[in-house]
Design a protein around this motif. Structure first.
Motif, short mmCIF file in Angstrom:
data_model
loop_
_atom_site.label_atom_id
_atom_site.label_comp_id
_atom_site.label_asym_id
_atom_site.label_seq_id
_atom_site.Cartn_x
_atom_site.Cartn_y
_atom_site.Cartn_z
N ASP A 18 0.86 -1.18 0.00
CA ASP A 18 0.00 0.00 0.00
C ASP A 18 0.90 1.23 0.00
OD1 ASP A 18 -2.87 1.02 2.06
OD2 ASP A 18 -1.76 2.08 0.50
N ASN A 19 0.76 2.06 -1.04
CA ASN A 19 1.59 3.26 -1.16
C ASN A 19 0.71 4.52 -1.16
OD1 ASN A 19 4.24 4.34 -1.41
ND2 ASN A 19 3.92 4.71 -3.59
N SER A 20 -0.45 4.40 -0.53
CA SER A 20 -1.35 5.55 -0.49
C SER A 20 -0.83 6.60 0.50
CB SER A 20 -2.76 5.10 -0.10
OG SER A 20 -2.73 4.48 1.17
N SER A 63 -1.74 2.54 -5.08
CA SER A 63 -2.58 3.52 -4.41
C SER A 63 -3.88 3.51 -5.21
CB SER A 63 -1.91 4.89 -4.34
OG SER A 63 -1.37 5.27 -5.59
N GLU A 64 -4.13 4.55 -6.07
CA GLU A 64 -5.31 4.45 -6.93
C GLU A 64 -5.02 3.57 -8.14
OE1 GLU A 64 -3.80 7.26 -6.11
OE2 GLU A 64 -3.35 8.47 -7.86
N ARG A 93 -5.67 7.35 -3.37
CA ARG A 93 -6.72 6.42 -2.96
C ARG A 93 -6.10 5.02 -2.84
NH1 ARG A 93 -12.31 7.73 -5.86
NH2 ARG A 93 -13.02 7.18 -3.76
N THR A 94 -6.93 4.06 -2.52
CA THR A 94 -6.43 2.71 -2.26
C THR A 94 -7.17 1.72 -3.13
OG1 THR A 94 -5.96 3.31 0.04
CG2 THR A 94 -6.00 0.96 -0.49
N ASN A 95 -6.49 1.14 -4.10
CA ASN A 95 -7.10 0.20 -5.04
C ASN A 95 -6.42 -1.15 -4.90
OD1 ASN A 95 -8.24 -1.17 -7.16
ND2 ASN A 95 -8.01 0.48 -8.65
N ILE A 96 -6.88 -1.92 -3.92
CA ILE A 96 -6.29 -3.23 -3.67
C ILE A 96 -6.58 -4.17 -4.86
CG2 ILE A 96 -6.37 -5.26 -2.18
CD1 ILE A 96 -6.97 -3.42 0.18
N SER A 132 -1.81 -3.16 4.11
CA SER A 132 -2.56 -1.94 3.86
C SER A 132 -3.02 -1.34 5.18
CB SER A 132 -3.77 -2.22 2.97
OG SER A 132 -4.57 -1.07 2.82
N HIS A 136 -10.15 -0.29 1.00
CA HIS A 136 -10.22 -0.33 -0.46
C HIS A 136 -11.35 0.60 -0.88
CE1 HIS A 136 -10.39 -1.85 -4.55
NE2 HIS A 136 -11.69 -2.04 -4.41
#
Lengths: 237, 306
Positions: A18-20, A63-64, A93-96, A132, A136
Motif C-alpha cells: 500500500d503506497n497511499s 494507491s489508486e 486512494r487505495t485500489n487493492i 494496507s 479499499h
C-alpha cells in the motif's frame, strides 16, 4: 515431499505494498525497511554467486493505480540492490483490486509453466504478501481476484496470501476485506511500525509454501512482538 | 609461502592451518581430504567430492582430515583421529571454516593433557576450532572490502556481517583413545557402526548420529560463539571387538533416508574387495545412480579395526 527453494527452483515472493498517502512517514519507512531486510535475507540464502538466487521478487506498489516496482518484476533477488527500494506513501486512494489483478496477471502464466517443471514436486509455490492501512475505496471488490489467486495450484497445493492490516497512527485498516483476501489464518493486525517491518522480512524470506507454515510464522512473530512489548513495559514500570 | 594478503584470500587461514599442519606432521602422518591412513591396528579411509554435476554448490565446503601419531605413547593414548566438517551453505566462506575447524580441532586434541576427561578434551577441541574461526572472522571484518563476495551489494554485505552469516561449519571428531572409540559432533554428520560378533553370529549395526530429515536447519560452529559449547552427540564405544565405523556428511546422509545402517553393508562388501577404494567407489556409484538426490557436497569416511 517438502517444497523448498533452490537455485533451480527459486520461490516467487510477491509483495503488494500500500503506497497511499496515509502510509507516508513512519509506516512507509517501516515498509521500506521490511522489504529491504527481506531482500537481503533472501540474498544471503544459498551458495555464493549472483546467478544463484533462491528467490525472485515481484514488488507491486499501489494507491489508486497499481504498478510493478522498477527492476522487481519476478527478478532474481541477487540482482536487486536493496537500497534502491523505497516507499513513500504518496497516492490519493487505495485500489487493492488493481494490485491483486496485476499479481494475478503475472502468477497465472507462471503457475501454468510450473506444471512442466522437472522439479514440480519440490518446487516452492509463490508467496503473496499484502499490507494496507486503509479501506479499499476504488475499483471493484478485491475478494474475487484474491480468490482467483488462491485457486492457482500445483498438485493441489494452493498459493498462499498473507495479509497485514496496519493501524499505526491515524486510520484503521479494512480488516473484513483483508481477512477475506488472506488464506486461512494468514491475517495479522499490526499496530507497531517495527512489527510491520518484521512481518514483511520474516514471512517474505521464510520460503514457506503452505498456509499452515505461514500461519505458524505469523503467530511466532506476534508472540515475539508481545514479549518485546512486555519487556519494555517491565523496564519502565 | 608469502604472508602478503591476496585479493579474496585469508592470511589468517593460511597461518593457522600451517601452524597446525607443522605440529601434526612433526608427530605423525596426516590424511587430507581423500586418502587412507594406517594406525596401530586400524585402517581408515575417506573420500570427499563436490557432488553431482548439477549440484547446488560449485565449491566443496566439506573437509576431511585424519592424523595418526607415529607412536602411541604411554602418556597419550590417541591412535588415530579423523575430523569431518561441512560448511554451512549460506555462510560466507564456509569452506574456510570447515578446513580450519578440522586442523585446529585435531591439533588441540593431540595436545590435551593426559588423564583429562575425554569429553572435556573434545569440548576444548571444538572451542579451539571456534576460536580459530573467530580469528578469521576478525580478519574479514578488518578487511571487508578485499574479502567481500564478488557482486554482492554494499547493504547486503553489511547485513551479512551484522547477522554473522559467515564462516559456519559442522564438525565431527572420531578417534580411538586407549581402546575406546570416541565420537563428538556439532551438526548433522552421520555416524553408524558395526560390531562383528564371533563365529556365525551376524554383525550388529548401530546408529550414533544421523541428520534430521525433516529440516535443513543445522547446529554449527561459527565466529564469536560463546565460550560454553554444547555437543550434539557424544558417544564412547569400547574397542573390545572387531568394529567398522562409517561416518558421512549430510550430502550422503539425506540420500540414505531413514535407514542409514544400509551403508555399513555396502561398505563392508567394498572393503572385502581388493580392487577398489571403498569410500570413493561408494560415492561414485551414488552420484551415478542418483545424482538428483546428491545435490550437495558429499564426504564419507571409515575406521576399521584390523
Amino acid at each position: 515431499m517438502a517444497r523448498t527453494a533452490r537455485q533451480t527452483r527459486p520461490q516467487v515472493v510477491c509483495i503488494l505494498a500500500d503506497n497511499s498517502l496515509s502510509m507516508r512517514g513512519e509506516k512507509a519507512r517501516a515498509a521500506t525497511e521490511g522489504i529491504r531486510e527481506m531482500i537481503m535475507e533472501c540474498q544471503t540464502k544459498g551458495p555464493p554467486g549472483v546467478e544463484r538466487s533462491y528467490f525472485t521478487l515481484l514488488l507491486i506498489r499501489f494507491s489508486e493505480v497499481a504498478e510493478i516496482y522498477p527492476n522487481c518484476d519476478m527478478t532474481p533477488v541477487r540482482q536487486i540492490d536493496p537500497e534502491l527500494v523505497e516507499l513513500h506513501g504518496e497516492g490519493q486512494r487505495t485500489n487493492i483490486t488493481a494490485a491483486l489483478q496485476l499479481a494475478l496477471d503475472r502468477l497465472r502464466p507462471y503457475m501454468e509453466g510450473l506444471n512442466d517443471h522437472p522439479e514440480r514436486n519440490e518446487h516452492p509455490l509463490p508467496l503473496l504478501i499484502l499490507f494496507s492501512d486503509g479501506e479499499h475505496n476504488v475499483g471493484g471488490p478485491p475478494e474475487n481476484v484474491a480468490s482467483e489467486i488462491r485457486d492457482l495450484a500445483l498438485d493441489d497445493d494452493h498459493i498462499v496470501i498473507a495479509c497485514a492490516g496496519i493501524s499505526v497512527g491515524e486510520g484503521q485498516p479494512d480488516e473484513v476485506t483483508l481477512r477475506a483476501i488472506a488464506s486461512d489464518e494468514c491475517y495479522v493486525h499490526i499496530s507497531a511500525a517495527d512489527a510491520l517491518a518484521g512481518f514483511i522480512a520474516t514471512v517474505g524470506s521464510s520460503g514457506a509454501s503452505s498456509a499452515a507454515e505461514v500461519s505458524d510464522l505469523i503467530k511466532r512473530e506476534l508472540m515475539e512482538n508481545e514479549e518485546g512489548e512486555e519487556d519494555e513495559g517491565g523496564a519502565t514500570g | 609461502m608469502s604472508d602478503l594478503p591476496i585479493d579474496g584470500q585469508s592470511t589468517a587461514l593460511h597461518r593457522l592451518r600451517r601452524k597446525s599442519q607443522q605440529a601434526l606432521l612433526a608427530t605423525g602422518q596426516i590424511m587430507v581430504g581423500s586418502g587412507q591412513l594406517v594406525g596401530e591396528g586400524l585402517l581408515a579411509g575417506a573420500y570427499t567430492h563436490v557432488g553431482a554435476t548439477n549440484a547446488e554448490k560449485q565449491t566443496n565446503q566439506d573437509y576431511v582430515l585424519g592424523w595418526a601419531p607415529d607412536a602411541v605413547g604411554e602418556s597419550h593414548g590417541i591412535a588415530m583421529v579423523i575430523a569431518m566438517a561441512d560448511g554451512v551453505t549460506a555462510a560466507f566462506r564456509a569452506e574456510w571454516a570447515s578446513q580450519i575447524a578440522c586442523w585446529t580441532a585435531i591439533r588441540e586434541l593431540s595436545i590435551r593433557p593426559d588423564g583429562e576427561d575425554p569429553r572435556i578434551s573434545a569440548e576444548q577441541a571444538f572451542l579451539a576450532a571456534t576460536e580459530a574461526i573467530t580469528e578469521i572472522a576478525r580478519e574479514v571484518l578488518r578487511d571487508q572490502d578485499r574479502l567481500r563476495p564478488p557482486g554482492e551489494f554494499d547493504a547486503t554485505w553489511a547485513y551479512r556481517l551484522r547477522k554473522g552469516r559467515l564462516l559456519q561449519t559442522t564438525l565431527l571428531l572420531v578417534w580411538l583413545d586407549r581402546n575406546t572409540f570416541r565420537i563428538a559432533s556439532v551438526g548433522d554428520a552421520g555416524v553408524v557402526w558395526r560390531a562383528y560378533g564371533s563365529g556365525i553370529a551376524p554383525p550388529q549395526d548401530h546408529i550414533v548420529a544421523h541428520c534430521d530429515l525433516d529440516t535443513c536447519l543445522v547446529n554449527a560452529l561459527g565466529p564469536f560463539n560463546p565460550r560454553s559449547l554444547s555437543l550434539d552427540y557424544w558417544c564412547e564405544l569400547p574397542r573390545n571387538e572387531h568394529i567398522l565405523c562409517v561416518f558421512y556428511t549430510d550430502g550422503i546422509g539425506r540420500a540414505l533416508g531413514s535407514d542409514p545402517t544400509s551403508i555399513l553393508e555396502d561398505m563392508d562388501v567394498l572393503l572385502n574387495r581388493p580392487d577398489n577404494f571403498p569410500p570413493q567407489t561408494y560415492i561414485e556409484r551414488a552420484l551415478a545412480d542418483r545424482p538428483e538426490i546428491h545435490d550437495d557436497n558429499v564426504s564419507l569416511a571409515f575406521i576399521r579395526t584390523v
